[in-house]
Scaffold this motif. Sequence first.
Motif, PDB file in Angstrom:
ATOM      1  N   LEU A 112       0.819  -1.222   0.000  1.00 21.65           N
ATOM      2  CA  LEU A 112       0.000   0.000   0.000  1.00 21.65           C
ATOM      3  C   LEU A 112       0.850   1.268   0.000  1.00 21.65           C
ATOM      4  CD1 LEU A 112      -2.986  -0.839   2.385  1.00 21.65           C
ATOM      5  CD2 LEU A 112      -3.049  -0.420  -0.083  1.00 21.65           C
ATOM      6  N   HIS A 113       2.004   1.196   0.648  1.00 21.96           N
ATOM      7  CA  HIS A 113       2.877   2.372   0.716  1.00 21.96           C
ATOM      8  C   HIS A 113       3.297   2.810  -0.689  1.00 21.96           C
ATOM      9  CE1 HIS A 113       5.746   5.209   2.287  1.00 21.96           C
ATOM     10  NE2 HIS A 113       6.766   4.589   1.695  1.00 21.96           N
ATOM     11  N   VAL A 114       3.668   1.853  -1.537  1.00 24.01           N
ATOM     12  CA  VAL A 114       4.072   2.161  -2.916  1.00 24.01           C
ATOM     13  C   VAL A 114       2.863   2.589  -3.742  1.00 24.01           C
ATOM     14  CG1 VAL A 114       5.062   1.218  -5.040  1.00 24.01           C
ATOM     15  CG2 VAL A 114       6.046   0.598  -2.824  1.00 24.01           C
ATOM     16  N   VAL A 115       1.784   1.825  -3.635  1.00 19.68           N
ATOM     17  CA  VAL A 115       0.584   2.111  -4.425  1.00 19.68           C
ATOM     18  C   VAL A 115       0.039   3.498  -4.120  1.00 19.68           C
ATOM     19  CG1 VAL A 115      -1.817   1.431  -4.811  1.00 19.68           C
ATOM     20  CG2 VAL A 115      -0.022  -0.308  -4.748  1.00 19.68           C
ATOM     21  N   ASN A 116      -0.064   3.820  -2.827  1.00 21.26           N
ATOM     22  CA  ASN A 116      -0.651   5.108  -2.433  1.00 21.26           C
ATOM     23  C   ASN A 116       0.232   6.294  -2.830  1.00 21.26           C
ATOM     24  OD1 ASN A 116      -2.904   3.888  -1.340  1.00 21.26           O
ATOM     25  ND2 ASN A 116      -2.034   3.755   0.728  1.00 21.26           N
ATOM     26  N   PHE A 117       1.554   6.097  -2.794  1.00 23.77           N
ATOM     27  CA  PHE A 117       2.443   7.208  -3.113  1.00 23.77           C
ATOM     28  C   PHE A 117       2.308   7.630  -4.576  1.00 23.77           C
ATOM     29  CE2 PHE A 117       6.582   8.919  -4.521  1.00 23.77           C
ATOM     30  CZ  PHE A 117       6.667  10.021  -3.666  1.00 23.77           C
ATOM     31  N   PHE A 118       2.077   6.653  -5.472  1.00 24.89           N
ATOM     32  CA  PHE A 118       2.016   6.964  -6.895  1.00 24.89           C
ATOM     33  C   PHE A 118       0.586   7.121  -7.413  1.00 24.89           C
ATOM     34  CE2 PHE A 118       6.332   5.268  -6.588  1.00 24.89           C
ATOM     35  CZ  PHE A 118       7.031   6.213  -7.336  1.00 24.89           C
ATOM     36  N   LYS A 119      -0.400   7.084  -6.518  1.00 26.01           N
ATOM     37  CA  LYS A 119      -1.775   7.352  -6.938  1.00 26.01           C
ATOM     38  C   LYS A 119      -1.925   8.825  -7.307  1.00 26.01           C
ATOM     39  CE  LYS A 119      -4.699   3.857  -4.719  1.00 26.01           C
ATOM     40  NZ  LYS A 119      -5.702   3.606  -3.661  1.00 26.01           N
ATOM     41  N   VAL A 120      -2.863   9.117  -8.192  1.00 22.54           N
ATOM     42  CA  VAL A 120      -3.099  10.490  -8.613  1.00 22.54           C
ATOM     43  C   VAL A 120      -3.675  11.301  -7.462  1.00 22.54           C
ATOM     44  CG1 VAL A 120      -4.382  11.973 -10.195  1.00 22.54           C
ATOM     45  CG2 VAL A 120      -3.475   9.806 -11.003  1.00 22.54           C
ATOM     46  N   ARG A 121      -3.093  12.461  -7.240  1.00 26.56           N
ATOM     47  CA  ARG A 121      -3.569  13.377  -6.205  1.00 26.56           C
ATOM     48  C   ARG A 121      -4.318  14.537  -6.865  1.00 26.56           C
ATOM     49  NH1 ARG A 121       2.311  14.213  -3.325  1.00 26.56           N
ATOM     50  NH2 ARG A 121       2.636  12.063  -2.562  1.00 26.56           N
ATOM     51  N   PRO A 122      -5.089  15.276  -6.083  1.00 30.28           N
ATOM     52  CA  PRO A 122      -5.785  16.444  -6.658  1.00 30.28           C
ATOM     53  C   PRO A 122      -4.843  17.442  -7.318  1.00 30.28           C
ATOM     54  CG  PRO A 122      -6.713  15.899  -4.519  1.00 30.28           C
ATOM     55  CD  PRO A 122      -5.516  15.017  -4.689  1.00 30.28           C
TER      56      PRO A 122
END
Length: 389
Positions: A112-122
């Motif tokens: 999750l740490h990797v996935v969440n870091f590279f998810k699109v942010r606003p």
Amino acid sequence: MGDAFIRHIELLGYEKRFFPSQHYVYMFLVKWNDLSEKLVYRRFTEIYEFHKALKEMFPIESGDINTESRIIPHLPAPKWFDGQRSTQNRQGTLAEYCHTLVNLPHKISRCLHVVNFFKVRPDDTNPVTDSQIKKPEVFLLPQDAKKNSTDITGPIVLQTYRAIADYEKNSRSEMALTTGDMVDVVEKSETGWWFCQLKNKRGWVPAAYLEPMDGPDESEEQEPNYAGEQYIVQKSYTAVEDDELTLKEGDTIEVIHKLLDGWWVIRKDETTGYYPSMYLQKAGEENTSVKSQLRNRSAPPRRSTVRNAKSIHKQGRKQISQETYRRNSKKYLQSRRNMKEKFQNKAKTIIEKNEEEENKPKAQPAVPPRPSKDLILNRCTESTRRKIL
């Protein structure tokens, strides 16, 4: 479909921004397991904090217990002041870091740490800007710069194109367009899908809906090559328009003109027509899983099918008619056949000439005259002289 994970991270380059103060952000194209592709922006300080947290989560793999067990790549700490030179020089290291990261064991690369870091942010889709301050400068990373970071060029100003018709997106990875929209092209794919950005929006757009600001874009297209390049059909397609070809998987064809909208003119035997380039693969090239997944997408619209196109240019694109393609292709094939026949006839003539030489009756040697009696008596041996006495 299962949990989301990243299948590829590509460093595109970096941006020099001027709001709220001058700073630099790296541009990453993140490709997900659902085949979506997102553009995200991260400062290096953020990336380093992410890296430190990842090491704490996996102390064995980070080498904290035994340095020989380390598989998490190294990443240099940010400098006290990160200027443009350090931002540029760090790109090779950062590109290699991302490549290694996504190829680590799944417990790390898909955590999750990797996935969440590279998810699109606003702020990835709607960056904070000020209209009174100049537009960010974009510095793209060349394709071969991963091997040699000193080859990085910049600044590169992205090409601006204008939408000639409205386009409704058909998937999350695409971007809708309204006639007159001005977009910056980040990546031009020969499939006919271009990755563009428009203010706070980014996504794939059919090249057929775009035109350059300075004039028709036929100058970007290669000239027709009637000798043809051999390709293999990787996905069947049934012709919709009269000038398209219907082919099945495994067919071998020749590409004679590569067009920007992703619909190439191909030749099958002596027949020519349009075919989606994304369903073709050059003969001899390996079929990767990424290419196979991309072929599951629909082919982009052709230029000729774009309705209500409104160009700002008085002079339109120079289009070659299908009849011209057919005529020139037949002319080339005929000249190639004539040359082949001429070569074969020449070779045949040489062979026949050699055979004639071999079959000619060989000249018989002349029979020498019989020596006279006196000559035999004077020059021959005793036994020979006795025979004539």
